[in-house]
Design a protein around this motif. Structure first.
Motif, mmCIF file in Angstrom:
data_model
loop_
_atom_site.group_PDB
_atom_site.id
_atom_site.type_symbol
_atom_site.label_atom_id
_atom_site.label_comp_id
_atom_site.label_asym_id
_atom_site.label_seq_id
_atom_site.Cartn_x
_atom_site.Cartn_y
_atom_site.Cartn_z
ATOM 1 N N THR A 47 0.836 -1.200 0.000
ATOM 2 C CA THR A 47 0.000 0.000 0.000
ATOM 3 C C THR A 47 0.870 1.248 0.000
ATOM 4 O O THR A 47 1.864 1.327 0.714
ATOM 5 C CB THR A 47 -0.922 0.009 1.236
ATOM 6 O OG1 THR A 47 -1.693 -1.194 1.244
ATOM 7 C CG2 THR A 47 -1.858 1.202 1.198
ATOM 8 N N LEU A 48 0.465 2.232 -0.815
ATOM 9 C CA LEU A 48 1.252 3.449 -0.966
ATOM 10 C C LEU A 48 0.320 4.644 -1.099
ATOM 11 O O LEU A 48 -0.619 4.628 -1.892
ATOM 12 C CB LEU A 48 2.132 3.339 -2.215
ATOM 13 C CG LEU A 48 3.003 4.536 -2.572
ATOM 14 C CD1 LEU A 48 4.121 4.725 -1.543
ATOM 15 C CD2 LEU A 48 3.597 4.357 -3.968
ATOM 16 N N LEU A 96 0.421 8.046 -13.180
ATOM 17 C CA LEU A 96 1.286 7.273 -12.289
ATOM 18 C C LEU A 96 0.468 6.367 -11.375
ATOM 19 O O LEU A 96 0.803 5.190 -11.180
ATOM 20 C CB LEU A 96 2.165 8.211 -11.472
ATOM 21 C CG LEU A 96 3.221 8.995 -12.262
ATOM 22 C CD1 LEU A 96 3.998 9.921 -11.344
ATOM 23 C CD2 LEU A 96 4.162 8.064 -13.012
ATOM 24 N N ARG A 97 -0.621 6.894 -10.813
ATOM 25 C CA ARG A 97 -1.471 6.069 -9.951
ATOM 26 C C ARG A 97 -2.030 4.870 -10.719
ATOM 27 O O ARG A 97 -2.098 3.755 -10.208
ATOM 28 C CB ARG A 97 -2.610 6.905 -9.369
ATOM 29 C CG ARG A 97 -2.166 7.913 -8.311
ATOM 30 C CD ARG A 97 -3.362 8.645 -7.698
ATOM 31 N NE ARG A 97 -2.938 9.633 -6.739
ATOM 32 C CZ ARG A 97 -2.831 10.942 -6.996
ATOM 33 N NH1 ARG A 97 -3.140 11.425 -8.211
ATOM 34 N NH2 ARG A 97 -2.422 11.784 -6.069
ATOM 35 N N ALA A 98 -2.439 5.122 -11.976
ATOM 36 C CA ALA A 98 -2.990 4.033 -12.790
ATOM 37 C C ALA A 98 -1.922 2.985 -13.088
ATOM 38 O O ALA A 98 -2.183 1.781 -13.031
ATOM 39 C CB ALA A 98 -3.567 4.591 -14.088
ATOM 40 N N LYS A 106 -1.439 -1.122 -4.038
ATOM 41 C CA LYS A 106 -2.692 -0.564 -3.510
ATOM 42 C C LYS A 106 -2.462 0.928 -3.304
ATOM 43 O O LYS A 106 -1.771 1.348 -2.383
ATOM 44 C CB LYS A 106 -3.075 -1.259 -2.206
ATOM 45 C CG LYS A 106 -3.405 -2.736 -2.380
ATOM 46 C CD LYS A 106 -3.722 -3.388 -1.058
ATOM 47 C CE LYS A 106 -4.116 -4.842 -1.238
ATOM 48 N NZ LYS A 106 -3.019 -5.659 -1.811
ATOM 49 N N VAL A 107 -3.044 1.738 -4.199
ATOM 50 C CA VAL A 107 -2.762 3.170 -4.248
ATOM 51 C C VAL A 107 -3.846 3.951 -3.515
ATOM 52 O O VAL A 107 -5.039 3.776 -3.784
ATOM 53 C CB VAL A 107 -2.666 3.662 -5.705
ATOM 54 C CG1 VAL A 107 -2.372 5.158 -5.757
ATOM 55 C CG2 VAL A 107 -1.594 2.891 -6.461
ATOM 56 N N LEU A 108 -3.414 4.802 -2.592
ATOM 57 C CA LEU A 108 -4.317 5.697 -1.870
ATOM 58 C C LEU A 108 -3.876 7.137 -2.096
ATOM 59 O O LEU A 108 -2.718 7.400 -2.417
ATOM 60 C CB LEU A 108 -4.294 5.394 -0.373
ATOM 61 C CG LEU A 108 -4.699 3.984 0.065
ATOM 62 C CD1 LEU A 108 -4.500 3.839 1.567
ATOM 63 C CD2 LEU A 108 -6.143 3.697 -0.317
ATOM 64 N N SER A 109 -4.818 8.058 -1.917
ATOM 65 C CA SER A 109 -4.467 9.481 -1.947
ATOM 66 C C SER A 109 -4.459 9.999 -0.519
ATOM 67 O O SER A 109 -4.888 9.317 0.414
ATOM 68 C CB SER A 109 -5.471 10.267 -2.795
ATOM 69 O OG SER A 109 -6.724 10.331 -2.135
ATOM 70 N N LEU A 177 5.142 12.793 -24.262
ATOM 71 C CA LEU A 177 5.051 12.999 -22.814
ATOM 72 C C LEU A 177 4.255 11.887 -22.135
ATOM 73 O O LEU A 177 4.536 11.531 -20.988
ATOM 74 C CB LEU A 177 4.458 14.376 -22.523
ATOM 75 C CG LEU A 177 5.454 15.518 -22.733
ATOM 76 C CD1 LEU A 177 4.751 16.872 -22.837
ATOM 77 C CD2 LEU A 177 6.480 15.553 -21.604
ATOM 78 N N ALA A 178 3.285 11.320 -22.836
ATOM 79 C CA ALA A 178 2.566 10.165 -22.281
ATOM 80 C C ALA A 178 3.518 8.985 -22.131
ATOM 81 O O ALA A 178 3.543 8.301 -21.098
ATOM 82 C CB ALA A 178 1.387 9.790 -23.181
ATOM 83 N N GLU A 179 4.340 8.738 -23.145
ATOM 84 C CA GLU A 179 5.301 7.634 -23.069
ATOM 85 C C GLU A 179 6.368 7.903 -22.014
ATOM 86 O O GLU A 179 6.805 6.979 -21.311
ATOM 87 C CB GLU A 179 5.934 7.416 -24.445
ATOM 88 C CG GLU A 179 4.957 6.879 -25.484
ATOM 89 C CD GLU A 179 5.582 6.717 -26.859
ATOM 90 O OE1 GLU A 179 6.827 6.809 -26.981
ATOM 91 O OE2 GLU A 179 4.829 6.494 -27.825
ATOM 92 N N ALA A 180 6.778 9.159 -21.884
ATOM 93 C CA ALA A 180 7.751 9.501 -20.840
ATOM 94 C C ALA A 180 7.158 9.267 -19.459
ATOM 95 O O ALA A 180 7.856 8.812 -18.539
ATOM 96 C CB ALA A 180 8.182 10.956 -21.004
ATOM 97 N N SER A 181 5.873 9.540 -19.296
ATOM 98 C CA SER A 181 5.211 9.322 -18.003
ATOM 99 C C SER A 181 5.129 7.840 -17.676
ATOM 100 O O SER A 181 5.328 7.437 -16.519
ATOM 101 C CB SER A 181 3.806 9.937 -18.032
ATOM 102 O OG SER A 181 3.871 11.328 -18.270
ATOM 103 N N ASP A 182 4.845 7.000 -18.672
ATOM 104 C CA ASP A 182 4.806 5.559 -18.434
ATOM 105 C C ASP A 182 6.197 5.029 -18.085
ATOM 106 O O ASP A 182 6.344 4.155 -17.215
ATOM 107 C CB ASP A 182 4.254 4.844 -19.670
ATOM 108 C CG ASP A 182 2.779 5.143 -19.902
ATOM 109 O OD1 ASP A 182 2.055 5.394 -18.908
ATOM 110 O OD2 ASP A 182 2.348 5.132 -21.063
ATOM 111 N N ALA A 183 7.223 5.553 -18.761
ATOM 112 C CA ALA A 183 8.597 5.142 -18.443
ATOM 113 C C ALA A 183 8.978 5.595 -17.039
ATOM 114 O O ALA A 183 9.654 4.867 -16.302
ATOM 115 C CB ALA A 183 9.560 5.724 -19.477
ATOM 116 N N LEU A 184 8.542 6.792 -16.656
ATOM 117 C CA LEU A 184 8.799 7.282 -15.303
ATOM 118 C C LEU A 184 8.143 6.375 -14.272
ATOM 119 O O LEU A 184 8.733 6.076 -13.221
ATOM 120 C CB LEU A 184 8.283 8.709 -15.155
ATOM 121 C CG LEU A 184 8.344 9.292 -13.736
ATOM 122 C CD1 LEU A 184 9.790 9.503 -13.308
ATOM 123 C CD2 LEU A 184 7.560 10.597 -13.644
ATOM 124 N N ALA A 185 6.928 5.923 -14.546
ATOM 125 C CA ALA A 185 6.236 5.027 -13.616
ATOM 126 C C ALA A 185 7.056 3.758 -13.390
ATOM 127 O O ALA A 185 7.185 3.286 -12.252
ATOM 128 C CB ALA A 185 4.849 4.678 -14.155
#
Length: 198
Positions: A47-48, A96-98, A106-109, A177-185
């Motif tokens: 959980t994060l 990133l959450r997705a 388990k992603v929480l805000s 930028l979408a691909e960069a975000s997925d790579a960052l994840a």
């Protein structure tokens, strides 16, 4: 009405119609990151809590920005008729959450019931499309991530991703930028997995 007056009237009418067409700007295109790619990794992080992403005020807007590195790299320019569907902070946070959830985290805000002592905070330093030439650009993403556990800083790292845009326009920048975000994840998941679990 004389023939000459008819001609003048017809010309004036055409000028008004053309002027009306010229005064209507193109419709604004709005971009998001599109569908998630197929999952490539799984994680045992647990959980994060992922806090809302922050960054400079200039990026807290829906304007799509680009830089002409070959002209003036210090100037960020907005596209005239292209915008993000939300701010870069919101788009990146959602993506990133997705990605994390897809990997099994388990992603929480921070507004959820706090059941995890582990919090990830991120600050965006760069989120832009940068042109090396008029026909070549990259989506550049630079983020500083800080990991806390029980209010104590465990680790902090800066991540950067650069992905070539397939086309030298706003659509190409959005894809890069979408691909960069997925790579960052993926980078973040690998980093988080390397931090000792409680």
């Amino acid at each position: 009405m004389t023939v000459q007056l008819r001609h003048l009237f017809a010309l004036a009418t055409c000028a008004l119609l053309l002027g009306g067409c010229a005064s209507n700007p193109p419709a604004t295109a709005r971009y998001d990151f599109g569908p998630l790619p197929a999952p490539s990794t799984s994680s045992q992080i647990g959980t994060l809590i992922v806090a809302d992403i922050t960054g400079p005020t200039a990026l807290d807007t829906e304007h799509m920005q680009y830089r002409l590195l070959y002209a003036d790299a210090r100037q960020a320019r907005p596209y005239a008729y292209n915008q993000w569907a939300a701010t870069p902070f919101q788009l990146l946070g959602q993506r990133l959450r997705a990605n994390f959830a897809q990997a099994g985290v388990k992603v929480l805000s921070t507004t959820d019931a706090i059941t995890s002592p582990t919090v990830l905070r991120m600050e965006v330093n760069e989120f832009t499309q940068s042109f090396d030439t008029a026909k070549s650009s990259q989506g550049i993403l630079n983020v500083r991530a800080s990991l806390f556990r029980n209010h104590r800083l465990l680790d902090q790292r800066t991540f950067q991703r650069s992905v070539a845009a397939p086309t030298p326009d706003a659509a190409g920048g959005a894809q890069a930028l979408a691909e960069a975000s997925d790579a960052l994840a993926a980078d973040l998941l690998a980093w988080l997995a390397s931090v000792p679990q409680p």
